[in-house]
Design an enzyme around this catalytic site. Sequence first.
Site: not given
Ligand code: FAD
Length: 305
Positions: A134, A137-138
């Site tokens: 990202c 982010c970084d």
């Molecule tokens: C290394 C890294 C660094 C990042 N740094 C930043 C940052 O500094 N600032 C920022 O704003 N964003 C950052 N991001 C982006 C940010 O993390 C994502 O945009 C955000 O986490 C997305 O949120 P989400 O809840 O949509 O999905 P996710 O974070 O992908 O969470 C998905 C959830 O669904 C659950 N899940 C999946 N399948 C199932 C299932 N079948 N049943 C039940 N649960 C399930 C998983 O266990 C998880 O808890 C970063 C991403 C990465 C990879």
Amino acid sequence: MSTVEKLAILGAGPAGLTAAIYAARAFLAPLVFVGPSFGGQIATTTEVENFPGFPEGLQGPELSERMRTQAERFGARLIEETITRVDFSRRPFHLWSEAGEYQAQAVIIATGATPRKLGVPGEDAFIGRGVSYCATCDGFFFRDKEIVVVGGGDSAFQEALFLTKFGRRVRIVHRRDQFRAGATLQKRVMEHPKIELVRSTVVERILGNGKVERLELRSTQTEQRWTTEADGVFIFIGHEPNTQLFRGQLAMTDDGYLIVDNRLHTSVEGVFAAGEVHDNWFRQAITSAGFGCMAAMEAEKFLDH
Ligand SMILES: Cc1cc2nc3c(=O)[nH]c(=O)nc-3n(C[C@H](O)[C@H](O)[C@H](O)COP(=O)(O)OP(=O)(O)OC[C@H]3O[C@@H](n4cnc5c(N)ncnc54)[C@H](O)[C@@H]3O)c2cc1C
């Protein structure tokens, strides 16, 4: 027969946990299925500096823990189970995990997405220590540093252009000779004085001591290997939305993102989606949290009627 929950939330990343806070404060006592990774993607990173309210920044896992505490304070129930099957063709909706069957009158899907990995040695060890998926982010952490971008599509090219704000040089490493990025983007990249293209080359290993310092590269044409200096490796080779289990039940795009309207209703009434499971554009913790809020407010209205 299991009891019928008012609201089930699938996922405990920023979207699912924010939905849980809002739904719990609306007395829906949501049941949150945590899935394979509590906290989601944000919990895999170290320093988060762009989440409002934390001017000093904080660690990704701490942000997730704070969200959990806030959701539980108002009555959300988190369970460490992954949903493996759903039936959205009848109400209440039916959901199954390895542990049993559940029913819910409304469902919020916040199962997120997974950035595609290179799968090379050093990648996992250096996430948050030079390996990133990202740029927004970084990028800020790599001011005047050597940056390598891996990929050859629109994302890689767009993010490489963005990263020129920070790096002293940005090299795009791509395994093929040709790039998939659009022609206009390619032109901008090729004309940029800070960007260099490294074609027909793959990353074999990510090396360093506590943080990324070097990459081992290999030519796909000559098989020659060499090591090059790098402080940051940004990998943009695609994201996989975690939607396989909804195939055939919910409308989705060709690449598997759930299709929602502007109030986050999916193609089935009473099933909502929030976060990266439908958003392949913003991909931020704060936007995902915002989508979680919206989905919970819509679910509450749906249940009220
Ligand atoms: C290394 C890294 C660094 C990042 N740094 C930043 C940052 O500094 N600032 C920022 O704003 N964003 C950052 N991001 C982006 C940010 O993390 C994502 O945009 C955000 O986490 C997305 O949120 P989400 O809840 O949509 O999905 P996710 O974070 O992908 O969470 C998905 C959830 O669904 C659950 N899940 C999946 N399948 C199932 C299932 N079948 N049943 C039940 N649960 C399930 C998983 O266990 C998880 O808890 C970063 C991403 C990465 C990879």
